[in-house]
Design a protein around this motif. Structure first.
Motif, PDB file in Angstrom:
ATOM      1  N   VAL A 190       4.330   0.229  -0.422  1.00 52.66           N
ATOM      2  CA  VAL A 190       3.229   0.068  -1.155  1.00 52.66           C
ATOM      3  C   VAL A 190       2.576  -1.415  -1.299  1.00 52.66           C
ATOM      4  N   ILE A 191       3.461  -2.401  -1.217  1.00 50.91           N
ATOM      5  CA  ILE A 191       2.961  -3.861  -1.240  1.00 50.91           C
ATOM      6  C   ILE A 191       2.995  -4.304   0.245  1.00 50.91           C
ATOM      7  N   GLY A 192       3.085  -3.579   1.101  1.00 50.07           N
ATOM      8  CA  GLY A 192       2.810  -3.999   2.600  1.00 50.07           C
ATOM      9  C   GLY A 192       3.978  -4.483   3.436  1.00 50.07           C
ATOM     10  N   VAL A 193       5.344  -4.276   2.546  1.00 46.52           N
ATOM     11  CA  VAL A 193       6.475  -4.705   3.423  1.00 46.52           C
ATOM     12  C   VAL A 193       7.087  -3.563   3.955  1.00 46.52           C
TER      13      VAL A 193
ATOM     14  N   PHE B  40      12.178 -12.410   0.511  1.00 55.96           N
ATOM     15  CA  PHE B  40      12.416 -10.657   0.384  1.00 55.96           C
ATOM     16  C   PHE B  40      12.935 -10.175  -1.005  1.00 55.96           C
ATOM     17  N   LEU B  41      13.747 -11.326  -1.677  1.00 52.96           N
ATOM     18  CA  LEU B  41      14.177 -10.758  -3.001  1.00 52.96           C
ATOM     19  C   LEU B  41      13.370 -10.655  -3.842  1.00 52.96           C
ATOM     20  N   LEU B  42      12.037 -11.648  -3.711  1.00 50.63           N
ATOM     21  CA  LEU B  42      11.055 -11.584  -4.677  1.00 50.63           C
ATOM     22  C   LEU B  42      10.118 -10.263  -4.192  1.00 50.63           C
ATOM     23  N   GLU B  43      10.103 -10.003  -3.082  1.00 46.98           N
ATOM     24  CA  GLU B  43       9.254  -8.732  -2.496  1.00 46.98           C
ATOM     25  C   GLU B  43      10.082  -7.634  -3.493  1.00 46.98           C
ATOM     26  N   CYS B  44      11.284  -7.603  -3.298  1.00 38.09           N
ATOM     27  CA  CYS B  44      12.075  -6.190  -3.869  1.00 38.09           C
ATOM     28  C   CYS B  44      11.694  -6.393  -5.209  1.00 38.09           C
ATOM     29  N   PHE B  45      11.710  -7.457  -6.060  1.00 36.12           N
ATOM     30  CA  PHE B  45      11.828  -7.367  -7.403  1.00 36.12           C
ATOM     31  C   PHE B  45      10.255  -7.051  -7.971  1.00 36.12           C
ATOM     32  N   ASP B  46       9.406  -7.498  -7.094  1.00 36.86           N
ATOM     33  CA  ASP B  46       8.074  -6.799  -7.422  1.00 36.86           C
ATOM     34  C   ASP B  46       7.752  -5.752  -7.199  1.00 36.86           C
ATOM     35  N   ALA B  47       8.250  -5.140  -5.896  1.00 37.22           N
ATOM     36  CA  ALA B  47       8.283  -3.696  -5.783  1.00 37.22           C
ATOM     37  C   ALA B  47       8.876  -2.680  -6.877  1.00 37.22           C
TER      38      ALA B  47
END
Length: 80
Positions: A42-45, A65-72
């Protein structure tokens, strides 16, 4: 010649901390790797469930990557 960064015990300690931090948040929220893959998309990853399993199990992922996961997963606080 210094040891490769991957073999550095200090680096390994922090990789373990990062892995446990992410796995703990996923468990706390009841989110599987398959669900995480959907939320990341959904966030493009784009990651597959298998890739996430491998990446998180190794613990050698980037801070991004850690921040992307937390955001997701909708986590806005990181508890160290």
């Amino acid at each position: 010649m210094p040891a490769p960064r991957k073999a550095d015990p200090v680096n390994q300690e922090y990789e373990l901390k990062a892995k446990n931090l992410l796995k703990g948040e996923l468990k706390r929220k009841g989110i599987t790797y398959a669900q995480l893959a959907e939320k990341l998309a959904v966030i493009g990853v784009n990651e597959t469930e298998k890739n996430l399993n491998n990446k998180i199990s190794r613990g050698g992922f980037t801070a991004a990557f850690l921040l992307e996961c937390f955001d997701a997963i909708g986590e806005r606080e990181i508890r160290l």
